[in-house]
Design a protein around this motif. Structure first.
Motif, PDB file in Angstrom:
ATOM      1  N   THR A   1       0.889  -1.322   0.082  1.00 24.13           N
ATOM      2  CA  THR A   1      -0.157  -0.006   0.129  1.00 24.13           C
ATOM      3  C   THR A   1       0.969   1.290  -0.020  1.00 24.13           C
ATOM      4  O   THR A   1       0.662   2.381  -0.717  1.00 24.13           O
ATOM      5  N   ARG A   2       2.033   1.178   0.802  1.00 23.72           N
ATOM      6  CA  ARG A   2       2.765   2.323   0.816  1.00 23.72           C
ATOM      7  C   ARG A   2       3.431   2.737  -0.540  1.00 23.72           C
ATOM      8  O   ARG A   2       3.482   3.784  -1.046  1.00 23.72           O
TER       9      ARG A   2
ATOM     10  N   ALA B   1       2.100   1.710  -3.539  1.00 19.32           N
ATOM     11  CA  ALA B   1       1.048   2.318  -4.299  1.00 19.32           C
ATOM     12  C   ALA B   1       0.885   3.948  -4.133  1.00 19.32           C
ATOM     13  O   ALA B   1       0.516   4.712  -5.046  1.00 19.32           O
ATOM     14  N   MET B   2       0.823   4.250  -2.945  1.00 21.77           N
ATOM     15  CA  MET B   2       0.519   5.668  -2.533  1.00 21.77           C
ATOM     16  C   MET B   2       1.705   6.562  -2.898  1.00 21.77           C
ATOM     17  O   MET B   2       1.430   7.673  -3.574  1.00 21.77           O
ATOM     18  N   LEU B   3       3.017   6.074  -2.873  1.00 21.74           N
ATOM     19  CA  LEU B   3       4.051   6.937  -3.162  1.00 21.74           C
ATOM     20  C   LEU B   3       4.218   7.150  -4.731  1.00 21.74           C
ATOM     21  O   LEU B   3       4.358   8.220  -5.203  1.00 21.74           O
TER      22      LEU B   3
ATOM     23  N   ALA C   1       1.319   6.806  -6.681  1.00 18.22           N
ATOM     24  CA  ALA C   1       0.333   7.631  -7.391  1.00 18.22           C
ATOM     25  C   ALA C   1       0.712   9.107  -6.787  1.00 18.22           C
ATOM     26  O   ALA C   1       0.176   9.871  -7.831  1.00 18.22           O
ATOM     27  N   SER C   2       1.511   9.294  -5.914  1.00 12.21           N
ATOM     28  CA  SER C   2       1.451  10.658  -5.421  1.00 12.21           C
ATOM     29  C   SER C   2       2.871  11.267  -5.963  1.00 12.21           C
ATOM     30  O   SER C   2       2.956  12.416  -6.514  1.00 12.21           O
TER      31      SER C   2
ATOM     32  N   PRO D   1      -6.550  -2.661  -5.350  1.00 15.29           N
ATOM     33  CA  PRO D   1      -6.598  -1.364  -5.018  1.00 15.29           C
ATOM     34  C   PRO D   1      -5.148  -0.822  -5.327  1.00 15.29           C
ATOM     35  O   PRO D   1      -5.212   0.557  -5.491  1.00 15.29           O
ATOM     36  N   LEU D   2      -4.236  -1.641  -5.312  1.00  8.16           N
ATOM     37  CA  LEU D   2      -2.785  -1.222  -5.797  1.00  8.16           C
ATOM     38  C   LEU D   2      -2.787  -0.704  -7.294  1.00  8.16           C
ATOM     39  O   LEU D   2      -1.977   0.413  -7.486  1.00  8.16           O
TER      40      LEU D   2
ATOM     41  N   GLU E   1      -5.016   0.984  -8.568  1.00 10.73           N
ATOM     42  CA  GLU E   1      -5.486   2.499  -8.644  1.00 10.73           C
ATOM     43  C   GLU E   1      -4.451   3.456  -8.967  1.00 10.73           C
ATOM     44  O   GLU E   1      -4.223   4.327  -9.513  1.00 10.73           O
ATOM     45  N   GLY E   2      -3.233   2.921  -8.152  1.00 11.20           N
ATOM     46  CA  GLY E   2      -1.918   3.992  -7.979  1.00 11.20           C
ATOM     47  C   GLY E   2      -1.341   3.761  -9.669  1.00 11.20           C
ATOM     48  O   GLY E   2      -0.988   4.908  -9.965  1.00 11.20           O
TER      49      GLY E   2
ATOM     50  N   ARG F   1       5.733  15.790   1.209  1.00  7.66           N
ATOM     51  CA  ARG F   1       4.470  15.023   0.783  1.00  7.66           C
ATOM     52  C   ARG F   1       4.816  13.569   1.098  1.00  7.66           C
ATOM     53  O   ARG F   1       4.108  12.841   1.525  1.00  7.66           O
TER      54      ARG F   1
ATOM     55  N   LEU G   1       2.923  10.869   3.619  1.00  2.34           N
ATOM     56  CA  LEU G   1       2.284   9.865   3.164  1.00  2.34           C
ATOM     57  C   LEU G   1       2.650   8.392   3.869  1.00  2.34           C
ATOM     58  O   LEU G   1       2.237   7.653   4.188  1.00  2.34           O
TER      59      LEU G   1
ATOM     60  N   ILE H   1       0.962   5.766   6.599  1.00  3.89           N
ATOM     61  CA  ILE H   1       0.773   4.355   6.839  1.00  3.89           C
ATOM     62  C   ILE H   1       1.314   3.948   8.057  1.00  3.89           C
ATOM     63  O   ILE H   1       0.886   2.986   8.773  1.00  3.89           O
TER      64      ILE H   1
ATOM     65  N   GLN I   1      -6.198  -0.804   1.762  1.00  3.78           N
ATOM     66  CA  GLN I   1      -5.690  -0.302   0.593  1.00  3.78           C
ATOM     67  C   GLN I   1      -6.561   0.805  -0.311  1.00  3.78           C
ATOM     68  O   GLN I   1      -5.849   2.054  -0.549  1.00  3.78           O
TER      69      GLN I   1
ATOM     70  N   MET J   1      -5.338   4.727  -0.642  1.00  3.05           N
ATOM     71  CA  MET J   1      -5.390   5.405  -1.969  1.00  3.05           C
ATOM     72  C   MET J   1      -6.225   6.727  -2.073  1.00  3.05           C
ATOM     73  O   MET J   1      -5.816   7.771  -2.743  1.00  3.05           O
TER      74      MET J   1
ATOM     75  N   THR K   1      -4.369   9.303  -0.535  1.00  8.04           N
ATOM     76  CA  THR K   1      -3.433   9.949  -1.249  1.00  8.04           C
ATOM     77  C   THR K   1      -3.987  10.881  -2.145  1.00  8.04           C
ATOM     78  O   THR K   1      -3.449  11.894  -2.361  1.00  8.04           O
TER      79      THR K   1
END
Lengths: 242, 205
Positions: free
Chosen positions: A31-32, A34-36, A38-39, A216-217, A219-220, B31, B35, B39, B65, B69, B72
């Protein structure tokens, strides 16, 4: 102890057990990543555009200064200079006359004329070497894989995308990681993008989405692909992203 | 909103200053740090709330997740310091959607591959007791109305104060206290009726 007391004690034990409940590290770290991903792309792009603008302005300034400096030091060409100009004299290339041949390099000639050496090989000894089966590689532990990908993230944070890609190659080819492959893929997409290999990053992101459509990953990865397409269209309105 | 504009303005000023100093813009690193903090500070908490809402382990993984997201994508809209509230509210909505879509409730105790233990080296008996305790807790929470099970989990598992629970649930403190009292009473009644399922030191069932 009364029933109420024993019930309260049992309840406390159950709640204490519940506090020890954790999601898997795999899920958390994936998840981390994917977030990084996406961002991070958006901000890297903004930063790149800012730096590109700054560098372009600096380049223009330097060009102006250089041109002004040349104008001040370069003397003007007069008509007399032009009229007195003559071409340089050059030596004609040597050409062999009849019957004469250009000498070949002596080393080559020696090699062609000398008889081949006779190589005497010793008679192979009679022994049978049994090829031992390779010892099975121990599977990397989750902590090994987490540590490996932490180093990838550190490289990305230090803006060393090349190093990040090298570490990811080691994760795949040396460590043979299996537990955090989704996270590794997303990190590779980010590293490719940051290293300027946008096309490769998009292709990899699309493959990840196709392989994990409901995750969901994904999505990133989708956000990255959409942003890349939008940026490509903005940069070149008459062509699309390949 | 004003807060959002102020936050972005401060980021732009910080970036401009650092650019002229030849350093990387602080906004990017800030940022990423935010993030990562999301987490590190909140993932386990949100995941547990989704489990307490009745999601199976794999559904809770996907839902968690999804929650992060969403965070994010909306990070710029989240007031610094209000991350947990945002995540909790999002988790309630995502969890409700997932429950409607789920084909089975949590009753399966075979979640050993997904629920990690704090001490993986715990002896098998301790691991078994933990999993039985989790299973019993899930069963009892599922028997309570959602508004009661949530406040009970927040108070007893996460050990939050009533005021913090009220803030997360978006209810007055008095309402939160009342729900917690009712939840404890009902949970105690259900637990007494399930004494035969004591997960500690006895075979269940």
């Amino acid at each position: 102890m009364s029933d109420d007391d024993s019930t309260d004690e049992l309840a406390r034990a159950i709640f204490e057990a519940a506090r020890q409940r954790r999601p898997s590290n795999t899920v958390r770290e994936a998840t981390r990543a994917a977030m990084l991903l996406a961002s991070g792309t958006r901000n890297v792009t903004r930063r790149r555009l800012a730096w590109a603008g700054l560098l372009a302005a600096a380049a223009m300034l330097i060009a102006v200064l250089v041109l002004r400096g040349r104008e001040a030091t370069t003397p003007a060409i007069s008509a007399e200079d032009v009229s007195s100009w003559r071409p340089r004299e050059t030596k004609p290339l040597a050409t062999p006359s009849a019957g004469e041949t250009l000498a070949r390099p002596s080393r080559v000639e020696d090699q062609l004329s000398s008889p081949p050496r006779q190589v005497v090989r010793p008679r192979a000894e009679k022994h049978v070497e049994v090829e031992k089966p390779p010892e099975p590689r121990p599977a990397p532990s989750l902590s090994d894989e987490v540590g490996a990908l932490d180093r990838v993230r550190s490289a990305l944070s230090a803006n060393d995308a090349a190093r990040a890609l090298q570490l990811l190659d080691e994760y795949d080819g040396v460590l043979h990681g299996t537990k955090l492959t989704a996270e590794a893929t997303l990190l590779r997409v980010e590293a490719l993008s940051r290293s300027g290999q946008r096309g490769a990053a998009v292709r990899l992101a699309r493959r990840f989405i196709e392989a994990n459509p409901g995750s969901p990953l994904a999505e990133g990865a989708r956000a990255f692909v959409e942003r890349a397409a939008a940026e490509a269209t903005a940069a070149r309105p008459d062509s699309g992203l390949q | 909103m004003i807060v959002r504009g102020r936050y972005r303005h401060s980021l732009l000023v910080a970036r401009a200053g650092l650019l002229f100093k030849g350093l990387a813009p602080a906004g990017v690193d800030g940022r990423e740090a935010r993030l990562n903090a999301l987490i590190t500070d909140h993932f386990d908490f949100i995941w547990r709330q989704l489990r307490h809402q009745g999601l199976a382990p794999h559904d809770a993984d996907d839902a968690a997740q999804q929650v992060f997201m969403i965070a994010t994508q909306k990070l710029d809209d989240i007031t610094p310091g209000a991350e947990r509230s945002f995540l909790y509210g999002t988790a309630l909505r995502v969890g409700a959607n997932r429950r409607r879509a789920a084909k089975r409730r949590i009753a399966d105790g075979d979640d050993r591959t997904l629920d990690a233990l704090v001490s993986p080296a715990a002896p098998p008996d301790a691991e078994t007791e933990l999993r039985r305790a989790w299973s019993l807790l899930d069963e009892l929470l599922a028997s309570l109305p959602g508004e009661l099970s949530r406040v009970l989990a927040l108070a007893e598992v996460e050990e939050l104060k009533v005021s913090d629970i009220a803030a997360l649930e978006g209810i007055p403190v008095g309402t939160a206290a009342s729900r917690l009292r009712r939840a404890r009473e009902e949970f105690g009644r259900l637990l007494r009726a399930s004494r035969h399922k004591n997960p500690f030191g006895q075979d269940s069932g």
